[in-house]
Design an enzyme around this catalytic site. Sequence first.
Site: not given
Ligand code: PMP
Length: 289
Positions: A53, A152, A185
Amino acid sequence: MPSVEIYINGTFYPKEDAKISVYDHGLLYGDGVFEGMRSYSGRIFRLNEHLVRLYESAKAIQLTIPMTQADLGEAAKATLAHNKLVDAYIRLVITRGAGSLGLDPAKTSNPQVIIIVDHIELYPKDKYENGLDIITAATIRNHPAALNPRIKSLNYLNNILARIEGKLAGCSEALMLNHRGEVAECTGDNIFTIRHGSLFTPPIDAGILEGITRNAVIELARSIGMNVIEAAMTRHDIYVADECFLTGSAAEVIPVVKLDGRPIGDGAVGKVTKQLSEAFHRFVRQASA
Ligand code: PMP
């Protein structure tokens, strides 16, 4: 815990001395990418997925990470070992590097590779027992055609603005909708609901980060025979859900018991949420990096 040492471009520095240029475009413009991961019993959970990622985020912003994916993975493990940490939070940060003022990435050189290993507590401990009370933020999630949430990036102001709204309303998290008014989210976590025994979560094209914890929970749920549905969701679907929870590398699995003042289900932490959370904790300790 003794002070941690930070990895910057292959060298470890005590926390106080871990510094980069104020001309770095990561600072000046949020130009860079990052990952947040956890290690359990000394092993980094889904390291490879996080690296993939990270490199995809970098590719999307035309940032060349100055080391191979495999070497960065080894550097993350080495930073963990160097700090003698086994259960930790690991932050990989790649900045565009220092340059002259002005947006042009071509005016920068030397992307900085930073690895921080530390502890993180996103939400107060009691929220894991009793669940979060969240509100819907008026700030919508970045439009995918403006800044795709799948990247990200170091620019988290969109999420921070929503988090501020949550805090002003007395909540430690906030729900973000997308440009279509659907559920996207939360500010740092993906969202799930449970209704009539099925697990629901917004699809990637709802304009969300494709969470690695999200994907692990989907796999786990399927492995125990649950029906998992990735489909567009509105707030109504959360209001009438039986249960709700959030997932993230830092947050792990955290229940949500109220949205916009409305109790979800009976307003208590759900049975399936507890079951999935326990399964997740068992799973992360078994899984190897
Ligand atoms: N959505 C956002 C906006 C995030 O920043 C994150 C990570 N902190 C997640 C979802 C969750 O992703 P992951 O499970 O890969 O940490």
